[in-house]
Enzyme design. Structure first.
Site, short mmCIF file in Angstrom:
data_model
loop_
_atom_site.label_atom_id
_atom_site.label_comp_id
_atom_site.label_asym_id
_atom_site.label_seq_id
_atom_site.Cartn_x
_atom_site.Cartn_y
_atom_site.Cartn_z
N HIS A 40 0.82 -1.20 0.00
CA HIS A 40 0.00 0.00 0.00
C HIS A 40 0.86 1.26 0.00
O HIS A 40 0.40 2.34 -0.41
CB HIS A 40 -0.92 -0.01 1.22
N ALA A 41 2.10 1.16 0.43
CA ALA A 41 3.00 2.32 0.40
C ALA A 41 3.35 2.72 -1.03
O ALA A 41 3.70 3.87 -1.28
CB ALA A 41 4.28 2.01 1.18
#
Length: 457
Positions: free
Chosen positions: A139-140
């Protein structure tokens, strides 16, 4: 090295064995006519030969420099493609059941931070001659909207096109937007300070709506449920498709949006599931509904995170499907109206308030003793509107798999796919028993909405 925005760094900072912070997706494809037994072997070889790679798929976090966690990305010069792109086979009898069980296991494991933060699995062995691809990315690096746009950029409307690129190799487009990861800290700070002047007016408006007008759903209004507990690291994943036309017809008959109908499907399914578990709360459940803050003309190459968060009253305390739909429609209408009046930075700040309590979920006793900020996340991500193909194979389904946190043991994410809506349900294996039953209840809820709206099939 590239600067890492704080929002992206936080996804790395809060990750643990119990809380993998990657988004994923399961895609189903129908082999092109005349495909031989060696079709997938040749496809994998062709894809491996395409070594051009987006910078996002070369990135891994640099070593943290302080207690705030990671602040920089570094790029891997030559990623180990045999590690990142894998060819797997299902156990017999090769049903969707076996595919979902395998996906559940893959989605439970952490990505290796010593390598670029992604994996793709090409899967053969489905007994109906389809094949699958499971992918996951941290998700980063990409939020759910960006990840789906990245997938769509590799697809084609032409079934005869055999030059579609692998997910890691889509070329940059002319006029690609600047992204947070590409900006300098000085530019990011300057833009933020320029917009902070509007915060007092945003706070005044939100307080007025919440306290005086009582139109805004706020955090910690949600009841405690069996879904709002500490979770383990193992996941269950379930998936199913419904015709988009059924949802569209109900929306037209009831005078609401299609997303309102989707939320009402989820509300009815949750109500029936929790009744089955003898765990339905008296108060209405609250869903966090992610809202993309990207503009429609943003390139599919956009990376990073640009997501807002609305809270929606699901009306699960009401037995009548029509009543639940009215409650949901009103709650979403008021939330969107307030967001529309805010600047982008103000909307992100309000979203931060809505989800801030999740950052305290690791504090001992927080999940056990405090009311949850909301009960679950329900996300509707726009997908392809037409039938799409990948190297001649027809895309048959896109089923998103998402993130879970302590206090949030269930996530429902769906995407449009041509004439269908494809639902992916991710749950904590320990906390959400018989997860697949939610699929049955979703179908029942849609039928109830059709009856309540006077729709005949």
């Amino acid at each position: 090295m590239a600067f890492m925005p704080l929002t992206d760094s936080m996804f790395l900072l809060v990750e643990s064995r119990e809380h993998p912070m990657h988004v994923g997706g399961l895609q189903l494809f129908r082999k092109p006519e005349g495909a031989g037994d060696d079709y997938l072997i040749k496809l994998r070889e062709d894809l491996r030969a395409k070594t051009e790679m987006r910078s996002a798929f070369r990135r891994k976090p640099a070593r943290p420099v302080n207690i705030l966690g990671y602040t920089r990305w570094v790029e891997e010069a030559e990623p180990d493609m045999d590690y990142h792109f894998r060819h797997s086979a299902l156990p017999q009898p090769g049903r969707i059941r076996e595919l979902l069980e395998l996906t559940s296991r893959w989605h439970s494991t952490l990505l290796d931070r010593h390598r670029p933060l992604w994996e793709i699995h090409l899967v053969e062995g489905l007994r109906d001659d389809r094949f699958a691809m499971y992918s996951k990315v941290h998700h980063a690096l990409l939020d759910g909207v960006a990840a789906l746009r990245q997938l769509q950029s590799t697809l084609s409307e032409d079934p005869d096109n055999r030059d579609c690129l692998p997910p890691w190799a889509s070329p940059a487009r002319e006029g690609e937007r600047d992204t947070p990861a590409a900006r300098s800290p000085l530019v990011t700070a300057r833009e933020t300070l320029r917009q902070l002047g509007g915060i007092p007016s945003a706070v005044t408006k939100v307080v007025n709506e919440a306290v005086r007008q009582q139109t805004l759903t706020l955090p910690m209004q949600a009841p405690k449920t069996m879904l709002n507990v500490r979770i383990g690291g193992a996941r269950r994943f379930a998936a199913q498709s419904w015709p988009l036309d059924r949802v569209r017809t109900v929306a037209h008959a009831a005078g609401v949006s299609r997303n309102d109908v989707v939320l009402a499907m989820c509300s009815g399914a949750l109500r029936d599931y929790l009744i089955e578990q003898r765990a339905l709360p008296d108060a209405p459940m609250i869903a966090m509904v992610p809202v993309s803050m990207r503009k429609r003309n943003d390139s599919g190459e956009a990376i990073g995170n640009n997501i807002g968060a609305l809270l929606c009253n699901l009306g699960t305390d009401r037995a009548d499907a029509a009543d639940r739909l009215k409650v949901i429609h009103k709650s979403m209408r008021e939330g969107k109206r307030i967001f529309k009046d805010l600047t982008p930075i103000q909307a992100l700040l309000l979203s931060g308030v809505n989800v801030a309590q999740l950052g305290l979920s690791t504090v001992p006793g927080m999940v056990t003793n405090a009311k949850p900020p909301f009960n679950l996340v329900i996300s509707n991500v726009p997908g392809p509107r037409k039938t799409m193909y990948w190297n001649g194979a027809e895309l048959d389904g896109i089923y998103p798999a998402s993130v879970l946190l302590d206090g949030q043991a269930l996530n429902i994410t769906l995407t449009s796919n041509g004439d269908n809506l494809d639902f992916g349900i991710t749950g904590c294996r320990r906390s959400v028993p018989h997860l697949q039953r939610i699929l049955t209840h979703l179908d029942t809820a849609l039928t109830e909405l059709e009856v309540a709206s006077g729709v005949t099939r």
